[in-house]
Design a protein around this motif. Structure first.
Motif, short mmCIF file in Angstrom:
data_model
loop_
_atom_site.label_atom_id
_atom_site.label_comp_id
_atom_site.label_asym_id
_atom_site.label_seq_id
_atom_site.Cartn_x
_atom_site.Cartn_y
_atom_site.Cartn_z
N ARG A 3 0.84 -1.20 0.00
CA ARG A 3 0.00 0.00 0.00
C ARG A 3 0.88 1.26 0.00
O ARG A 3 0.59 2.23 -0.71
CB ARG A 3 -0.92 -0.02 1.20
N GLY A 4 1.95 1.25 0.76
CA GLY A 4 2.87 2.39 0.82
C GLY A 4 3.55 2.66 -0.51
O GLY A 4 3.70 3.81 -0.92
N GLU A 5 3.96 1.57 -1.18
CA GLU A 5 4.60 1.73 -2.49
C GLU A 5 3.62 2.28 -3.51
O GLU A 5 3.97 3.13 -4.34
CB GLU A 5 5.18 0.40 -2.97
N ALA A 6 2.40 1.81 -3.47
CA ALA A 6 1.37 2.29 -4.39
C ALA A 6 1.10 3.77 -4.16
O ALA A 6 0.96 4.55 -5.11
CB ALA A 6 0.09 1.47 -4.24
N MET A 7 1.03 4.17 -2.90
CA MET A 7 0.80 5.58 -2.58
C MET A 7 1.97 6.44 -3.04
O MET A 7 1.78 7.52 -3.60
CB MET A 7 0.57 5.76 -1.09
N ARG A 8 3.18 5.94 -2.84
CA ARG A 8 4.37 6.66 -3.29
C ARG A 8 4.32 6.84 -4.81
O ARG A 8 4.56 7.93 -5.31
CB ARG A 8 5.64 5.91 -2.90
N ASP A 9 4.00 5.77 -5.54
CA ASP A 9 3.93 5.85 -7.00
C ASP A 9 2.89 6.86 -7.46
O ASP A 9 3.11 7.61 -8.41
CB ASP A 9 3.64 4.47 -7.60
N ARG A 10 1.72 6.87 -6.79
CA ARG A 10 0.66 7.83 -7.14
C ARG A 10 1.12 9.26 -6.87
O ARG A 10 0.85 10.17 -7.67
CB ARG A 10 -0.62 7.52 -6.38
N THR A 11 1.80 9.46 -5.76
CA THR A 11 2.27 10.80 -5.40
C THR A 11 3.31 11.28 -6.40
O THR A 11 3.24 12.42 -6.89
CB THR A 11 2.85 10.82 -3.97
N VAL A 41 -0.06 18.32 -2.97
CA VAL A 41 0.84 17.93 -1.89
C VAL A 41 1.48 19.19 -1.31
O VAL A 41 1.47 20.25 -1.93
CB VAL A 41 1.95 16.96 -2.37
N THR A 45 6.51 17.59 1.08
CA THR A 45 6.34 16.31 0.38
C THR A 45 7.02 16.35 -0.98
O THR A 45 7.72 15.42 -1.38
CB THR A 45 4.84 15.99 0.22
N TYR A 49 10.39 13.93 -2.25
CA TYR A 49 10.52 13.10 -3.45
C TYR A 49 11.53 13.67 -4.44
O TYR A 49 12.24 12.92 -5.11
CB TYR A 49 9.16 12.94 -4.14
#
Length: 190
Positions: A3-11, A41, A45, A49
């Motif tokens: 879930r964290g990786e998916a959120m990172r990718d979306r961000t 964001v 944030t 990134y």
């Protein structure tokens, strides 16, 4: 994918997409705050990134390579006539290039981050031109790398037309295809 990786990718995707839009309209001088706001964001944030504008531009360049490679892979260059394949390439390159227009004005150069860029972006085009020359639909008196350079020059000119607002993606793509093929067809002008 967690879930964290998916959120990172979306961000990351939201930041890159927002930066492309903001920088296309406001140029390289668009503020990082404005980009963060557009991406939904905070500045912290954004900087977590992408610690610098240069890091963001490099990420945009990497994303543009991925998008171009996907367009080429989806274009079925081998399965359609050369003229239709050239039209698909022109449309894909101009659509992606118009999205990332700031990369040209910011002077972002190709980096070692994509060592397979020639295999993914350039060689499929050269192969198309070799096939077109072999089947008689394109001139055979110009090497594939020369044809690729000429096609690339037309794409760059079309991108300038879109950046200046003098043509949209479809109009610029049609112009590239028309000019390129009228001068590249077998038996065309010397």
């Amino acid at each position: 994918m967690s879930r964290g990786e998916a959120m990172r990718d979306r961000t990351v995707a939201a930041i890159i997409d927002s930066a492309a839009v903001i920088m296309a309209t406001q140029g390289d001088g668009a503020s990082m705050s404005r980009i963060a706001d557009a991406a939904g964001v905070g500045r912290a944030t954004l900087y977590r990134y992408f610690p610098s504008r240069e890091a963001l531009l490099r990420a945009m360049a990497a994303q543009s390579v991925e998008e171009l490679a996907a367009r080429i892979a989806d274009a079925d260059l081998e399965g359609i006539p050369a003229g239709a394949a050239i039209a698909r390439l022109a449309r894909g390159f101009i659509a992606v290039g118009s999205k990332y227009t700031v990369l040209t004005t910011a002077g972002i150069q190709r980096s070692g981050e994509h060592p397979d860029i020639d295999a993914r972006l350039v060689e499929p085009i050269r192969a198309l031109f070799r096939r077109g020359a072999a089947d008689g639909s394109l001139r055979a008196d110009l090497p594939a790398d020369v044809m690729a350079d000429l096609f690339s020059g037309l794409i760059r000119a079309a991108l300038q037309l879109t950046a200046d607002g003098r043509a949209g993606v479809e109009e610029a793509s049609a112009a590239v295809v028309s000019v390129f093929l009228d001068g590249a067809r077998a038996g065309g002008p010397p």
